[in-house]
Write a protein that holds these residues in place. Structure first.
Motif, mmCIF file in Angstrom:
data_model
loop_
_atom_site.group_PDB
_atom_site.id
_atom_site.type_symbol
_atom_site.label_atom_id
_atom_site.label_comp_id
_atom_site.label_asym_id
_atom_site.label_seq_id
_atom_site.Cartn_x
_atom_site.Cartn_y
_atom_site.Cartn_z
ATOM 1 N N TYR A 22 8.199 0.215 4.069
ATOM 2 C CA TYR A 22 7.168 0.424 5.280
ATOM 3 C C TYR A 22 6.993 -0.785 5.191
ATOM 4 C CZ TYR A 22 6.482 5.395 5.255
ATOM 5 O OH TYR A 22 6.919 6.776 5.479
ATOM 6 N N SER A 65 1.131 -1.297 -0.074
ATOM 7 C CA SER A 65 0.105 -0.044 0.179
ATOM 8 C C SER A 65 0.978 1.173 0.191
ATOM 9 C CB SER A 65 -0.949 0.035 1.424
ATOM 10 O OG SER A 65 0.152 -0.260 2.536
ATOM 11 N N THR A 66 0.298 2.531 0.027
ATOM 12 C CA THR A 66 1.395 3.756 -0.718
ATOM 13 C C THR A 66 0.172 4.681 0.405
ATOM 14 O OG1 THR A 66 -0.255 3.992 -2.369
ATOM 15 C CG2 THR A 66 1.756 3.064 -2.719
#
Length: 373
Positions: A315, A2-3
């Protein structure tokens, strides 16, 4: 993978700019002759750069060598007192020291300011202003006891405390005195229940996960539940916080989430050097995942590569926790914590990186006694 939500970019940018500005101000303070402490003014002579002219943003702190654990062990402890704070009442708090000389931190106002900031994150519905508190955690030369007491007073209440010496517990564990450990824990819980059943209008509590569980067991032996004590808000901390334990605590010990049980619990991650990192709201929908966010710009946590402590991991990836403390009275650039975890994305409340899955750093975990209380 995910961003980051694009709508968060302005807040993320503003937080970074604030951190850069704060970093410069704090470095100027700690390395100026009129304000700095003897330790950093002496260390400045050994550096291969001038912090006063060459630290222009947070990233420039990478120019400092690794902060050594032993710099905080032994005296004279007043080498850490800022020159313009010499005449102010000063505390010294210890951390570690189960064996050997403990690390020490001198404090004038930091613990008060840290916990007043934390107070703003507590929901008044469950942590009512004017409600009294129970401090069910380590006592003695530790910051936590006075900090929780100040938190209670700041919110208009009175704090009741128990006696708990974690160093004695560690010694008993190392000797294999499990029966004595059990009795000592019972001694601490008995103190807590005595206070809770003495009609003191206690509404809030600090306790570690193990002590929350032990308290609930002790209450059950007396035919009581946590609800019977009148406590509605629990601020907790400790390495024992896992999604599995949190689910067990909320669903089994408390009888459901706050809206059902009337008991709200907020996990925190902190220590004597950093202060207090708050958690993103913990929900069943996110499988009780716990993500912590440091109180920027006063402190910063990064999750960095095991091979390069100046390089953040991606992340969701695992790394070691790196702490930087930036307050007017304490400067610690790049302290490598005894923890590891996963890097978490910024979110609306805390538009900077967080860390989840906090646990002992794998290279030293086997030699670390955790979960004492």
């Amino acid at each position: 993978m995910s961003t980051i939500d694009a709508s968060l970019e302005p807040a993320i940018t503003a937080a970074k700019e604030r951190l850069d500005q704060h970093t410069v101000e704090i470095v100027q303070r700690h390395f100026h002759e009129s304000t700095g402490c003897p330790f950093w003014l002496q260390k400045k002579k050994e550096l291969n750069f001038d912090p006063l002219t060459e630290v222009k943003c947070y990233d420039d702190l990478k120019k400092f060598p690794s902060f050594e654990d032993d710099w905080l062990r032994g005296g004279p402890v007043d080498r850490w007192i800022m020159n313009d704070y010499k005449d102010k009442p000063t505390y010294v708090f210890e951390t570690g020291g189960t064996t050997g000389v403990p690390k020490s931190r001198v404090v004038v106002n930091d613990f008060r300011e840290d916990y007043e900031i934390f107070s703003d994150t507590l929901p008044d519905q469950y942590f009512p202003k004017g409600g009294n508190w129970l401090m069910l955690g380590p006592s003695g030369p530790r910051r936590l006891r006075l900090a929780v007491e100040h938190l209670a007073q700041h919110r208009g209440g009175i704090c009741f405390c128990i006696d708990l010496d974690p160093r004695w517990v560690v010694k008993m564990l190392k000797k294999g005195w499990m029966e004595q450990v059990k009795e000592y824990k019972k001694h601490c819980i008995d103190q807590a229940i005595t206070i809770l059943t003495a009609n003191h209008n206690i509404k809030c509590m600090f306790a570690t996960p193990k002590l929350i569980e032990s308290l609930c067991e002790g209450l059950e032996e007396r035919g009581m539940t946590m609800q019977d004590t009148g406590i509605t808000g629990i601020f907790s901390g400790g390495t024992e916080f896992t999604p599995q334990w949190t689910r067990f605590c909320v669903e089994e010990l408390f009888g459901g989430p706050a809206e059902e049980s009337g008991i709200f619990m907020t996990p925190t991650y902190g220590n004597t050097l950093m202060g207090l990192a708050c958690s993103k709201p913990v929900t069943a929908a996110e499988k009780y995942k716990i993500s912590y966010y440091a109180p920027q710009p006063r402190a910063v946590t990064e999750v960095v590569s095991f091979d390069d402590y100046n390089q953040s991991v991606g992340y969701g990836e695992t790394g070691r926790v790196k702490l930087t403390t930036l307050t007017p009275e304490f400067f610690v650039p790049g302290f490598m914590e005894r923890d590891e975890g996963e890097r978490e994305m910024p979110f609306e409340t805390y538009p900077w990186d967080g860390v989840s899955g906090v646990r002992p750093f794998h290279e030293i975990a086997s030699g670390t006694t955790v979960g004492v209380y």
